[in-house]
Design an enzyme around this catalytic site. Structure first.
Site, PDB file in Angstrom:
ATOM      1  CE1 TYR A 147      -4.058  -1.900   0.011  1.00  0.00           C
ATOM      2  CE2 TYR A 147      -2.824  -3.331   1.485  1.00  0.00           C
ATOM      3  CZ  TYR A 147      -3.908  -3.103   0.661  1.00  0.00           C
ATOM      4  OH  TYR A 147      -4.834  -4.100   0.474  1.00  0.00           O
TER       5      TYR A 147
ATOM      6  CG  PHE B 216     -11.397  -2.058   9.726  1.00  0.00           C
ATOM      7  CD1 PHE B 216     -11.144  -1.678   8.414  1.00  0.00           C
ATOM      8  CD2 PHE B 216     -10.568  -1.580  10.739  1.00  0.00           C
ATOM      9  CE1 PHE B 216     -10.092  -0.833   8.116  1.00  0.00           C
ATOM     10  CE2 PHE B 216      -9.503  -0.733  10.450  1.00  0.00           C
ATOM     11  CZ  PHE B 216      -9.271  -0.348   9.142  1.00  0.00           C
TER      12      PHE B 216
END
Length: 410
Positions: A123, A410
């Site tokens: 990322y 999450f």
């Protein structure tokens, strides 16, 4: 190979999610977890690539509010469910999804995006910086003792049903969250996440157990855990696998750890994802027998640099011009004047003045929550100083007493 980047409809969610499960090894989530995510996912905040009638890429962004230094809570996109099918790698699908997603996040008015990375090397090229760490602990309770603070004996520890205690645990979490940068304030529905208990998650242990700490009749903390039985000719050697532990005061915190250390037929307490400044490291008699293993935690991406830098508070007055590099989100690129007064309140505006510091948005994201020192980044050559003393001033201003931490995925 031609693919279509699109938003899945409600009726397509199952097949879209199946693509995600296959990319992560093909083991389906438990029905309970799948039901929870189906209820929490917002269709217009999900997207993916479709090759004909088959989903071959997925990404989503939950609407979160995340604590930042100073106690403020900032709207954030909780990036998740990012996958590309093994059959469609190296075709630009991930880059296209990240490009579309960040454009969407900007349109939603969320100044930051956050994620936890299954593969940390992915990322950075999209501007995400590792902004917090976490610790895995494995403590030999047959050798390690706890030194507990005054008042610990006045804390009552009692078993409770994890589901029935959910409201009490969530109240403790809600009080603590704003004080720890990087912690999401859970929206309705997310409170179910900590008590989902499929057998696969137990790793051979017991069903999820829970205890509550009480002082003067008030719930002041909680712990959830599994117990894995083990032993040999020398006797029982079970393990207490901690899932969550939180408390409102030092005595309740120490009482919960003391309880976990003292569970019969066990000689090890292990836990994943504790904050890097966890107070238990100061309670143990021998930290070398705690097998402390650090790892990366929450990644932060400034989507709107000016708004994000204004949203947090700063530890010291500061007046700096930052020259920000951001090829992926060019609206952030250029020079910004960041000022903060003695109370930490900030302003961040475009400027034509000469830069004091130059850095990429990735490093700015890493430093944003106060857990990564700009001085350290400068020592690695990732922050460049144009005015003497600027790195020191910026590093002090960005720092925080409490290390950032994201207590759950999450």
């Amino acid at each position: 190979m031609d693919t279509e980047l699109t938003v899945p409809t409600a009726t397509e969610w199952d097949s879209w999610f199946g693509c995600l499960e296959l990319a992560f090894g093909g083991t389906p989530l438990s029905p309970e977890a799948r039901e929870m995510y189906a209820a929490l996912d917002t269709p217009d905040r999900s997207l993916g690539h479709r090759d004909g009638g088959e989903w071959v890429g997925t990404a989503a962004a939950h609407a979160f509010r995340v604590a930042v230094p100073g106690g403020a809570v900032v709207p954030a996109a909780g990036v998740t469910a990012v996958s590309v099918a093994a059959t469609h790698r190296r075709q630009g699908l991930l880059t296209a999804m990240m490009r579309r997603q960040l454009d969407d996040v900007r349109s939603w008015g969320e100044p930051i995006a956050v994620l936890t990375a299954s593969e940390p090397g992915i990322y950075g090229r999209f501007g995400y910086g590792a902004a917090s760490g976490e610790l895995d602990l494995r403590i030999d309770t047959s050798q390690v003792r706890l030194a507990v603070p005054p008042g610990t004996d006045g804390v009552q520890i009692r078993y409770a049903s994890p589901v029935e205690a959910l409201d009490s645990c969530e109240a403790v979490y809600g009080r603590l969250a704003p004080g720890r940068p990087g912690t999401p304030l859970r929206r309705p529905g997310w409170e179910r996440l900590p008590v989902i208990d499929p057998p696969a998650r137990r790793q051979g242990g017991s069903p999820l157990q829970c205890v509550l700490a009480r002082r003067d009749g008030e719930v002041t903390g909680y712990a959830t855990f599994h117990v894995r039985a083990a032993g040999d000719h020398a006797g029982p050697q079970g393990t207490v696998a901690v899932r969550d532990l939180a408390a409102l005061d030092p005595a309740s915190y120490a009482a919960l750890w003391r309880f976990l250390f003292g569970i019969d037929l066990t000689s090890t307490v292990e836990c994943r994802n504790r904050p890097v400044d966890d107070a238990v490291l100061h309670l143990v008699s021998d930290v070398r027998r705690c097998e402390v293993r650090p790892r990366d935690g929450l990644y932060v991406r400034l989507v709107e640099a000016g708004a994000a830098l204004e949203a947090r508070r700063y530890r010291a007055p500061v007046d700096l011009v930052l020259d920000v590099e951001d090829a992926f989100c060019p609206w952030n690129a250029g020079r910004w004047r960041l000022t903060a007064d003695a109370k930490g309140a900030a302003s961040c505006r475009r400027t034509g003045d000469p830069a004091d510091l130059a850095l990429s948005v990735r490093e700015l994201g890493a430093a944003y929550l106060g857990g990564v020192s700009l001085t350290s980044l400068a020592s690695a050559g990732l922050v460049r100083e144009s005015r003497a003393g600027a790195v020191e001033a910026a590093s002090l201003a960005f720092s925080t007493d409490v290390q950032p931490w994201c207590p759950h995925g999450f």
